[in-house]
Design a protein around this motif. Sequence first.
Motif, short mmCIF file in Angstrom:
data_model
loop_
_atom_site.label_atom_id
_atom_site.label_comp_id
_atom_site.label_asym_id
_atom_site.label_seq_id
_atom_site.Cartn_x
_atom_site.Cartn_y
_atom_site.Cartn_z
N GLN A 1 0.81 -1.21 0.00
CA GLN A 1 0.00 0.00 0.00
C GLN A 1 0.85 1.28 0.00
OE1 GLN A 1 -0.33 -2.56 1.99
NE2 GLN A 1 -2.40 -3.40 1.64
N LEU A 2 2.11 1.17 0.41
CA LEU A 2 2.98 2.34 0.48
C LEU A 2 3.65 2.68 -0.85
CD1 LEU A 2 4.81 1.64 3.88
CD2 LEU A 2 2.93 3.24 3.46
N MET A 3 3.51 1.80 -1.82
CA MET A 3 4.24 1.98 -3.08
C MET A 3 3.86 3.28 -3.79
SD MET A 3 4.38 -1.89 -4.62
CE MET A 3 5.43 -1.41 -5.98
N GLY A 4 2.59 3.61 -3.77
CA GLY A 4 2.14 4.83 -4.46
C GLY A 4 2.68 6.10 -3.84
N THR A 5 2.74 6.14 -2.52
CA THR A 5 3.18 7.35 -1.83
C THR A 5 4.70 7.47 -1.75
OG1 THR A 5 3.03 6.23 0.31
CG2 THR A 5 1.07 7.44 -0.44
N LYS A 6 5.40 6.36 -1.90
CA LYS A 6 6.85 6.37 -1.73
C LYS A 6 7.63 6.48 -3.04
CE LYS A 6 6.84 5.76 2.77
NZ LYS A 6 7.40 6.78 3.69
N PHE A 7 6.90 6.45 -4.18
CA PHE A 7 7.62 6.44 -5.45
C PHE A 7 8.31 7.77 -5.73
CE2 PHE A 7 7.71 7.23 -10.08
CZ PHE A 7 8.58 6.22 -10.43
N VAL A 8 7.60 8.88 -5.52
CA VAL A 8 8.19 10.20 -5.81
C VAL A 8 9.42 10.48 -4.95
CG1 VAL A 8 7.78 12.68 -5.80
CG2 VAL A 8 6.03 11.15 -6.69
N PRO A 9 9.38 10.22 -3.62
CA PRO A 9 10.59 10.40 -2.82
C PRO A 9 11.75 9.53 -3.30
CG PRO A 9 8.69 10.25 -1.39
CD PRO A 9 8.21 9.91 -2.76
N ALA A 10 11.43 8.29 -3.72
CA ALA A 10 12.49 7.40 -4.22
C ALA A 10 13.06 7.92 -5.53
CB ALA A 10 11.94 5.99 -4.41
N LEU A 11 12.18 8.50 -6.39
CA LEU A 11 12.62 9.03 -7.67
C LEU A 11 13.60 10.19 -7.49
CD1 LEU A 11 12.17 8.61 -10.73
CD2 LEU A 11 10.35 10.33 -10.59
#
Length: 363
Positions: A256-266
């Motif tokens: 469930q965290l994948m959507g919210t964590k993608f931009v910080p990872a990018l």
Amino acid sequence: MSNYVYSSSPHVKSPRTTRGIMIDVCIALTPACIAGCILLGLAEARLGWLSLMVLAIACISAVASEFVYLLCCKKKFTEILRNFDFSSLVTGMLVGMNMYATSKWYAVMLASIFAVIIVKMLFGGTGKNIVNPAIAGRIFAFIAFGAAFGGAMGFDKRVLSRVDFKFVETGATPLQTMFNGKENSLTNLDLFLGTGVPGCIGEICKLALIAGGIYLVVRGVLNFRWPLVYIAVTGVVSVLIFWFDSCVVNDKFIPQLMGTKFVPALQTFLPSILSGGLILGAIFMATDYVTTPNTKLGNYIYFVLLGILTAVLRKAVKGEAVSFAILLMNLLVPLFDLYIKRRPFGYVKPVKEKKVKEVKNNG
């Protein structure tokens, strides 16, 4: 008949020589050497002079090692001088650039001697080494001398020459800071220009390294595809690793965290490719003619795997691992050349026997 020279094919006539290529590489490395000394000198005056001394010791040791080895092989000094191809000077410059300003003089000297004599000359000289000599020399110094090899230095905060340096107080490199989950005071522009960036002499200013790479591309020495593939794959895999790690809570992966964590990872893409020695290794060491595959397909596979390995090793050690990744992939190059062969000129793929029978039956 004595006027004729007999040799095996292929017979290719070109003005490009090993000496010419090595001189071009020396020219391309010079901006990064100068930038590293100046930027470290602006941080602290003695670091600038120490950097210059490290580079000088590395270059002199490398060139002297080759001359001494050939003299021991009973070659005349005039012959050695006449056939000098500048490859040992390139090795010396790269060894020096992979050292810190605080590296001990004997560690630098022995790293150059090891790179030239053990890795290059004992394997037959220029073009016969199985791994990149400078990479091997750096790893030798790192393993053999430990603290004498040097490390990231902490600087006092100050303003010098009207440049606001954001120095790293902890003594950790930007790459170590990023992997330890701490906020880095250095911006992407700082990493690109080298302002306030601790690290090895040659990896500090990415702008100077890229300028040297462009020079090699224009001169026809470097194929721009391979550094770009290596750098891009390393950055993408690093982002994926950070993205996956950010979705792990209490050792459990939370989809469930994948959507919210993608931009910080990018946002870790640029710091990943601008930190450490990735650009230095990608342009000047991973692309060594001798230690890369002979085919285009082999090179694509080689540099993609190299990028993946670099990103994974960086995560594993929470720091720089470009040298070890390149060394490991160098050892696999003979396998690439064994199983991925270049097609001979004029090659026509043979028709399978079954298809020939079908054609005859239909006819």
